[in-house]
Scaffold this motif. Structure first.
Motif, PDB file in Angstrom:
ATOM      1  N   GLU A  96       8.457 -10.591  18.094  1.00  0.00           N
ATOM      2  CA  GLU A  96       7.717 -11.464  18.996  1.00  0.00           C
ATOM      3  C   GLU A  96       6.299 -10.984  19.283  1.00  0.00           C
ATOM      4  O   GLU A  96       5.564 -11.646  20.008  1.00  0.00           O
ATOM      5  CB  GLU A  96       8.468 -11.584  20.328  1.00  0.00           C
ATOM      6  N   THR A  97       5.901  -9.842  18.747  1.00  0.00           N
ATOM      7  CA  THR A  97       4.569  -9.315  19.035  1.00  0.00           C
ATOM      8  C   THR A  97       3.495 -10.089  18.278  1.00  0.00           C
ATOM      9  O   THR A  97       3.787 -10.870  17.379  1.00  0.00           O
ATOM     10  CB  THR A  97       4.480  -7.818  18.698  1.00  0.00           C
ATOM     11  N   VAL A  98       2.247  -9.843  18.654  1.00  0.00           N
ATOM     12  CA  VAL A  98       1.125 -10.582  18.063  1.00  0.00           C
ATOM     13  C   VAL A  98       1.000 -10.329  16.565  1.00  0.00           C
ATOM     14  O   VAL A  98       0.738 -11.245  15.791  1.00  0.00           O
ATOM     15  CB  VAL A  98      -0.188 -10.201  18.790  1.00  0.00           C
ATOM     16  N   LEU A 246       0.624  -3.840  27.625  1.00  0.00           N
ATOM     17  CA  LEU A 246       0.069  -4.922  28.452  1.00  0.00           C
ATOM     18  C   LEU A 246      -0.345  -6.106  27.605  1.00  0.00           C
ATOM     19  O   LEU A 246      -0.142  -7.265  27.981  1.00  0.00           O
ATOM     20  CB  LEU A 246      -1.115  -4.398  29.260  1.00  0.00           C
ATOM     21  N   GLU A 247      -0.949  -5.832  26.439  1.00  0.00           N
ATOM     22  CA  GLU A 247      -1.381  -6.917  25.550  1.00  0.00           C
ATOM     23  C   GLU A 247      -0.196  -7.735  25.051  1.00  0.00           C
ATOM     24  O   GLU A 247      -0.348  -8.912  24.710  1.00  0.00           O
ATOM     25  CB  GLU A 247      -2.159  -6.340  24.372  1.00  0.00           C
ATOM     26  N   GLU A 248       0.986  -7.107  25.001  1.00  0.00           N
ATOM     27  CA  GLU A 248       2.185  -7.820  24.556  1.00  0.00           C
ATOM     28  C   GLU A 248       3.018  -8.334  25.728  1.00  0.00           C
ATOM     29  O   GLU A 248       4.169  -8.731  25.554  1.00  0.00           O
ATOM     30  CB  GLU A 248       3.041  -6.896  23.681  1.00  0.00           C
ATOM     31  N   ALA A 330     -14.514 -15.908  18.334  1.00  0.00           N
ATOM     32  CA  ALA A 330     -13.238 -16.623  18.332  1.00  0.00           C
ATOM     33  C   ALA A 330     -13.251 -17.735  17.291  1.00  0.00           C
ATOM     34  O   ALA A 330     -14.282 -18.376  17.052  1.00  0.00           O
ATOM     35  CB  ALA A 330     -12.943 -17.204  19.710  1.00  0.00           C
ATOM     36  N   VAL A 331     -12.092 -17.976  16.688  1.00  0.00           N
ATOM     37  CA  VAL A 331     -11.988 -19.010  15.658  1.00  0.00           C
ATOM     38  C   VAL A 331     -12.369 -20.379  16.219  1.00  0.00           C
ATOM     39  O   VAL A 331     -13.070 -21.163  15.565  1.00  0.00           O
ATOM     40  CB  VAL A 331     -10.557 -19.040  15.072  1.00  0.00           C
ATOM     41  N   ASP A 332     -11.948 -20.668  17.442  1.00  0.00           N
ATOM     42  CA  ASP A 332     -12.275 -21.967  18.047  1.00  0.00           C
ATOM     43  C   ASP A 332     -13.783 -22.158  18.166  1.00  0.00           C
ATOM     44  O   ASP A 332     -14.296 -23.278  17.976  1.00  0.00           O
ATOM     45  CB  ASP A 332     -11.631 -22.088  19.430  1.00  0.00           C
ATOM     46  N   TRP A 359     -13.553  -8.276   9.776  1.00  0.00           N
ATOM     47  CA  TRP A 359     -12.407  -7.665  10.446  1.00  0.00           C
ATOM     48  C   TRP A 359     -11.955  -8.589  11.558  1.00  0.00           C
ATOM     49  O   TRP A 359     -12.714  -9.421  12.039  1.00  0.00           O
ATOM     50  CB  TRP A 359     -12.768  -6.283  11.003  1.00  0.00           C
ATOM     51  N   ARG A 360     -10.662  -8.459  11.944  1.00  0.00           N
ATOM     52  CA  ARG A 360     -10.106  -9.310  12.982  1.00  0.00           C
ATOM     53  C   ARG A 360      -9.730  -8.441  14.182  1.00  0.00           C
ATOM     54  O   ARG A 360      -9.130  -7.382  14.033  1.00  0.00           O
ATOM     55  CB  ARG A 360      -8.852 -10.037  12.469  1.00  0.00           C
ATOM     56  N   ASP A 361     -10.106  -8.908  15.386  1.00  0.00           N
ATOM     57  CA  ASP A 361      -9.756  -8.167  16.589  1.00  0.00           C
ATOM     58  C   ASP A 361      -8.353  -8.573  17.049  1.00  0.00           C
ATOM     59  O   ASP A 361      -7.753  -9.506  16.489  1.00  0.00           O
ATOM     60  CB  ASP A 361     -10.816  -8.386  17.674  1.00  0.00           C
ATOM     61  N   PRO A 362      -7.779  -7.889  18.057  1.00  0.00           N
ATOM     62  CA  PRO A 362      -6.409  -8.211  18.483  1.00  0.00           C
ATOM     63  C   PRO A 362      -6.211  -9.653  18.916  1.00  0.00           C
ATOM     64  O   PRO A 362      -5.108 -10.183  18.811  1.00  0.00           O
ATOM     65  CB  PRO A 362      -6.169  -7.236  19.650  1.00  0.00           C
ATOM     66  N   ALA A 363      -7.265 -10.293  19.404  1.00  0.00           N
ATOM     67  CA  ALA A 363      -7.158 -11.682  19.850  1.00  0.00           C
ATOM     68  C   ALA A 363      -7.312 -12.678  18.697  1.00  0.00           C
ATOM     69  O   ALA A 363      -7.209 -13.884  18.900  1.00  0.00           O
ATOM     70  CB  ALA A 363      -8.207 -11.963  20.919  1.00  0.00           C
ATOM     71  N   GLY A 364      -7.588 -12.178  17.492  1.00  0.00           N
ATOM     72  CA  GLY A 364      -7.717 -13.060  16.339  1.00  0.00           C
ATOM     73  C   GLY A 364      -9.141 -13.425  15.981  1.00  0.00           C
ATOM     74  O   GLY A 364      -9.386 -14.125  14.998  1.00  0.00           O
TER      75      GLY A 364
END
Length: 369
Positions: A96-98, A246-248, A330-332, A359-364
């Motif tokens: 279930e993790t990112v 915390l991020e998860e 952010a992709v959006d 590179w991709r950060d933890p938020a995508g």
């Protein structure tokens, strides 16, 4: 044994998953994106050279068939079960993790990964009171039906594993299963395997490097309902584990310490920031009991609609590239500013990532390398 959802891969599928996971620039997020786009690891492997070429890398090499076969054979000789993300034995909370690892190597009792778990981490140069507290918490959690999770390091980790052998404990390794760090904990690991297990996302023979320990820490956090920091100085790796937890959306707990002891500076700061104060095992079990009752949520990524892969035009690639810089975007935001579809932007970013240009950060979000 309770039946678990998921389908076991064939040997050919497992080999393809391993090749894809070990190919250059294919991290956990990229792996899942490729699987979402192409439906199977085999199809994604066929697409990799073209994607990376369009991203600017004309020398991309897919991880070899023979290399993957040798790795699988080495794992089998060592009693390591290579388990893929959507297979029944894969730890449900980690799934279930990112960014869960596509494949993990498991040695020992797989059932330990399917019981409620709590991570306990802390200082390598732990104090005597810190070691004692770690042992008390670990034994109390075992008596309450929890498996403990830690990193097999010196100090607090070692105390946690030793104290919870009877109830089962999970050792998360930074290197391959045959490259134990520290080496003096190899006998302890053999004891762990009798009632618990060890896991690693690294191949057999991989020597742990400094950058592998934060990767290990994300697995420690991801396997657990909550994470307890017993002792941690400022800039401690245990604080990285707390941040990852915390991020998860995991619960974070901390044991208070003397303000005169630098080994407690990190835990005391966590308490100021809102971590749950722990003076006894009931402080942990009381918070986690409702989460145990809920059980893990089921991930449906493998059941999502699969869009047809698109090949962006050169001018579309240029528009995306012009919007990227060293700070991740952010992709959006890229979609909005470029005036392109989400599918087009995602495939351009995938091409650039496989070519080693972003590179991709933890938020995508994506940034230029």
């Amino acid at each position: 044994m309770t039946s678990r959802p998921g389908r076991r891969l064939t040997d050919a599928e497992r080999l393809a998953w391993l090749r894809l996971a070990r190919s250059a620039h294919v991290g956990p997020r990229t792996f899942r994106e490729l699987l979402r786009l192409y439906g199977s690891a085999e199809a994604a492997l066929d697409a990799l050279p073209g994607l990376s070429r369009r991203g600017g890398d004309r020398d991309f090499r897919v991880f070899g068939h023979d290399q993957a076969e040798r790795e699988m054979a080495a794992a089998a000789r060592s009693g390591i079960q290579l388990t893929a993300l959507h297979e029944p034995d894969y730890p449900p909370l980690l799934r279930e993790t990112v960014a869960p690892p596509p494949l993990i190597g498991i040695r020992g009792l797989v059932d330990a990964l399917h019981r409620p778990a709590v991570a306990l981490v802390g200082a390598r140069n732990a104090s005597i009171p810190g070691l004692k507290m770690a042992g008390l918490l670990a034994r109390g959690l075992a008596e309450s039906g929890f498996v403990t999770v830690s990193g097999l390091a010196r100090g607090i980790d070692t105390a946690v594993h030793r104290a919870s052998l009877a109830g089962g404990t999970v050792a998360v390794l930074a290197g391959g299963h045959d490259r134990i760090y520290p080496p003096e904990n190899e006998p302890l690991l053999e004891q762990i395997l009798a009632t618990g297990c060890a896991i690693s996302e690294m191949p057999v023979g991989h020597e742990p490097r400094a950058k592998d320990f934060p990767r290990r820490n994300r697995l420690i956090a991801g396997l657990s309902l909550g994470l307890v920091v017993v002792e941690a100085a400022e800039r401690s790796g245990s604080l990285i584990s707390a941040r990852l937890a915390l991020e998860e959306n995991r619960e974070v707990f901390a044991v208070p310490g003397s303000p005169l002891d630098p080994r407690a500076a990190g835990t005391n700061r966590l308490l100021k920031q809102g971590a749950v104060l722990v003076t006894g095992v009931e402080d942990v079990t009381g918070v986690l009991a409702p989460l145990v009752a809920m059980g893990p949520q089921r991930l449906g990524a493998e059941e999502q609609d699969r869009p047809a892969p698109v090949e962006p035009a050169d001018d579309q690639r240029a528009r995306v590239l012009d919007l990227l810089g060293p700070v991740p975007v952010a992709v959006d935001d890229i979609v909005r500013q470029a005036g392109l579809s989400v599918a087009t932007v995602r495939i351009v970013l995938l091409e650039l990532e496989l070519a080693g240009r972003v590179w991709r950060d933890p938020a995508g979000g994506a940034g230029l390398l």
